[in-house]
Design a protein around this motif. Sequence first.
Motif, PDB file in Angstrom:
ATOM      1  N   LEU A 409     -13.372  68.846 -30.338  1.00  0.00           N
ATOM      2  CA  LEU A 409     -12.036  68.344 -30.638  1.00  0.00           C
ATOM      3  C   LEU A 409     -11.149  68.465 -29.412  1.00  0.00           C
ATOM      4  CD1 LEU A 409     -11.436  69.836 -34.207  1.00  0.00           C
ATOM      5  CD2 LEU A 409     -12.442  67.639 -33.571  1.00  0.00           C
ATOM      6  N   ASP A 420     -11.709  63.599 -32.247  1.00  0.00           N
ATOM      7  CA  ASP A 420     -13.116  63.970 -32.151  1.00  0.00           C
ATOM      8  C   ASP A 420     -13.732  63.206 -30.994  1.00  0.00           C
ATOM      9  OD1 ASP A 420     -15.666  64.924 -32.708  1.00  0.00           O
ATOM     10  OD2 ASP A 420     -16.112  63.187 -33.954  1.00  0.00           O
ATOM     11  N   ASP A 422     -16.842  63.823 -29.762  1.00  0.00           N
ATOM     12  CA  ASP A 422     -18.293  63.994 -29.801  1.00  0.00           C
ATOM     13  C   ASP A 422     -18.971  62.749 -29.218  1.00  0.00           C
ATOM     14  OD1 ASP A 422     -20.691  65.266 -30.551  1.00  0.00           O
ATOM     15  OD2 ASP A 422     -20.838  63.934 -32.287  1.00  0.00           O
ATOM     16  N   PRO A 439     -16.269  70.242 -36.758  1.00  0.00           N
ATOM     17  CA  PRO A 439     -15.063  69.895 -35.990  1.00  0.00           C
ATOM     18  C   PRO A 439     -13.790  70.106 -36.808  1.00  0.00           C
ATOM     19  CG  PRO A 439     -16.214  67.904 -36.689  1.00  0.00           C
ATOM     20  CD  PRO A 439     -17.089  69.049 -37.079  1.00  0.00           C
TER      21      PRO A 439
END
Length: 570
Positions: A409, A420, A422, A439
């Motif tokens: 995050l 996010d 990712d 997250p």
Amino acid sequence: MAVSKVSISEAKLACAICLDLLKSPATIPCGHNFCMECIGRCWHQEGGPESFRCPQCRETFSSRPSLSKNTILCEIVEDFSNCDPACASPRDADSPRDVLCDFCDQHKLEAVKSCVVCMASYCELHLQPHGSNPVFRDHRLIDPVRDIERRKCPVHRKPLEVFCRTDQTCVCCLCAINEHRQHETVSVEEQVGELKKDLHERQAEVDKQMQETTGEIGKLQQKVDSIKGTVLQAKDNAKNKCAELARAIEKAQREVLRFLDDEEAVVVSRAEDSIRQLQRSLAGLQEGKLQLDAALRSDDSLLVIQEHRRLNRPVEPLPFSHCEVNAKFSAVESTMTELSNHIAEQLHSCFDPHLEAEVCKDTQVPPSPSPPVKCPAETKPDFNCKKRADYLQYALQLTFDPNTAHKNLLLSDGNRTVTDVDPDCVPYPEHPERFNSFPQVLCCEGVSEGRSYWEVEVSGHWAGIGLTYRGIRRKGSNMCSLIGRNDLSWCLLCSNSKFSALHNKQEVAVSSGRHRRIGVFLDYPQGTLDFYGIGSETSLIHRFKAAFTEPVYPVFWVFLGTSLSICQLS
């Protein structure tokens, strides 16, 4: 100045009660020394006001003497225990395992037996009289021992052949007749027999415990091996299934791209044919325009009339072709978006409730600091919703707590926006309060009284907006650490414009429209938590009923590239 070396025997530093080297030596008023624990235990067992006496000289004291450690004697014992072999007595000059004959004059030989009656050790040569002379017939021989002196009574110099159960000490026969005549005494052999009986029972118990422990270790090891094998097989199956899914997605991608290429070729070919027709029509129009210009410039009236008759023909409509290119491509893009969201939703529904049920089955959730609360109930349409302006007076300014933010995050906008990122990983330092599995992020501000209101704006497909006690689990891969999946938190899950209310692993689908901005109203004393959809009108999405017992904190969960911002309310 020369330093004299004084040889001291081990027997002089032995406790007359335990027959071992003095430990924390204490000197009593008569001048004798004992282990502080031994003399204390001896006096405790005797009891009575006139029973405080010396176990060695039998002197009686009117009151229990105070015991204190003899520091000088303690240092002597310690030096004796750690002495260098060069400073030891001649008997100690040999290997610790060697016991020398007490009757050899110059070159002492190694002893082969010790006599408990003579209280001496003998080599092979000097031991012969004990085997041939009838005088020594009743003498008991034992393996060589170095502490033979400690087996003599320090008062009568007789062997310690009697055990006084009253004083729990070994005494000689004269001590048993005199000082210990009113005590319960037995032979040392009889006492040893009873002690060995107890030791045999203890040994059998220890053997049984060892056998049981070994069996448990074997069972646990088998379980560990089984778990490892099961997990390895599950990993292989998961990899195979994911590979199949990846191949199916790649195949779908190739088919979609091929479809788009074919559609592009068809549409472009039609468009190019239309362009060529329009170009021919344009050439004819240009030629007709030149003729019209020539007629307009001519002064010959008869020519103008003739040209007007020839040129005044109806213009044929041009062959325009409207290709629905954008519509078809948009339809494909919409279909792929819907398919992607559907796959993500299916993955979430499979890995969240079903896997969670198996994981939480054998995993203990941290004890809740509050009693169980009511489960979420479906939203009823007859809730009376106030206007948004009525809630703004309770506006609470919130910021995200960086110490709790998961490493996927990214916080921005003064810690008021979370995204996010990712598979990127934000380089947050390690912190005990940081979420490390999912997250999620907490807010710095907590609520423990009154009413509070805040709004958040969601951009993306997956987000969880909720409230939690600060004791929610932060570490480990347990699904129960997700907000709404335990009895410490309440959550409104937004997924692809659908809403679900979650608490204590129970999920309730909520019917509502599309809302990018969500308002949260907390009435702490009344125990209500309301979620509103903010738009042209304010509509209640869901209401939780709870009994809050400690401060609660806003908490958020974002996934699949979703971004969530805390709105500034004036």
